[in-house]
Write an enzyme that holds these catalytic residues in place. Structure first.
Site, mmCIF file in Angstrom:
data_model
loop_
_atom_site.group_PDB
_atom_site.id
_atom_site.type_symbol
_atom_site.label_atom_id
_atom_site.label_comp_id
_atom_site.label_asym_id
_atom_site.label_seq_id
_atom_site.Cartn_x
_atom_site.Cartn_y
_atom_site.Cartn_z
ATOM 1 N N HIS A 120 49.056 75.518 -21.609
ATOM 2 C CA HIS A 120 48.252 77.467 -21.091
ATOM 3 C C HIS A 120 49.849 78.165 -20.880
ATOM 4 C CE1 HIS A 120 50.608 76.731 -16.960
ATOM 5 N NE2 HIS A 120 49.911 75.152 -17.270
ATOM 6 N N ASP A 121 49.788 79.423 -21.767
ATOM 7 C CA ASP A 121 51.121 80.128 -21.866
ATOM 8 C C ASP A 121 52.207 79.656 -22.510
ATOM 9 O OD1 ASP A 121 49.669 82.413 -19.385
ATOM 10 O OD2 ASP A 121 49.739 80.257 -18.493
ATOM 11 N N GLY A 138 53.352 74.068 -19.387
ATOM 12 C CA GLY A 138 52.720 75.394 -19.567
ATOM 13 C C GLY A 138 54.265 76.123 -19.358
#
Length: 269
Positions: A120-121, A138
């Site tokens: 994520h991200d 992440g």
């Protein structure tokens, strides 16, 4: 859409461009956008939030826009973007973002080889290559033209500069500045990425200029503050110099060291 086999599950709200091929046994959610001329092989799963560009190739077993593996995730609406011209090989996973950044991005013309994981991200630039089994935690940022060889693992919030090259099996715990090769354990500067830069039409003058900057940073024995002062005083301002200094300034958690700084021996290609 070129093919929409009855044995795939495609939500009627999915926005699918022209001349898109979708193989059998795929699952495509409703909040999905797929660009023109994209090829999706068998057994691909594309969840809500996927934004896939034109001319993308996604191979069997890949999962795009799965929810983050983050206990802080609360179901917020986020995306996972795959840029035009990118290739996603077998069993790659690209998770969508959290409220922190709102999105995970793989840029244009990237190659993610088999079993790569993009958490994520993460924000990947254009023309990035992640070889087999690369794992990104992440919030990792990777700039244009960086190459990570197989089995590289990158710690969360780490930044990897453009045109850099990281050797296979490396553990990346510190930020990696642009234009360099990094290898060994702990991960260290081992030279300028001459081969990659030549392939991308950097001149010998530009490469030598980059080499001089990193000689001051990693070979002469300075601390970072003194090295930056010497670079500002003795090295002409160029886009490459400014890119390096800007990267170091923004690298809050520090950058990799030279191998000789860690081991007291001189090593440089």
């Amino acid at each position: 859409m070129k093919h929409s086999p009855s044995h795939s599950v495609i939500h009627p709200d999915a926005k699918i461009g022209s001349n898109v091929t979708i193989g059998p046994f795929c699952y495509i959610d409703g909040d999905v956008v797929i660009g023109d001329n994209t090829w999706i092989g068998p057994n691909v799963t594309i969840f809500d939030g996927a934004r896939i560009g034109d001319d993308v190739k996604i191979f069997p077993g890949a999962v795009i826009s799965g929810i983050p593996q983050d206990l802080k995730f609360e179901g917020e609406v986020t995306t996972a973007e795959i840029g035009s011209g990118s290739t996603i090989r077998e069993y790659v996973t690209v998770n969508r973002g959290t409220k922190y950044a709102g999105k995970t991005v793989v840029g244009e013309s990237c190659l993610l080889m088999a079993y790569v994981h993009v958490a994520h991200d993460c924000l990947l630039g254009n023309n990035v290559i992640l070889a087999n089994n690369v794992t990104l935690a992440g919030h990792v940022e990777i700039a244009d033209w960086a190459i990570l060889e197989g089995l590289v693992a990158v710690q969360q919030f780490t930044k990897i500069g453009g045109h850099s090259f990281i050797a296979g099996g490396s553990l990346v715990r510190k930020n990696v500045p642009p234009f360099i090769k990094a290898a060994r354990e702990p991960l260290s500067y081992v030279g300028v990425n001459h081969v990659g830069l030549k392939r991308r039409s950097f001149t010998s003058e530009q490469i030598n200029h980059i080499h001089e900057i990193y000689r001051i940073l990693f070979v002469k024995g300075h601390n970072i503050t003194n090295a930056i002062n010497e670079i500002n005083d003795t090295v002409a301002s160029t886009p490459e110099r400014e890119a390096i200094l800007s990267f170091i300034k923004e690298a809050d958690s520090g950058i990799v060291k030279g191998f000789q700084q860690i081991n007291g021996s001189l090593y440089e290609d």
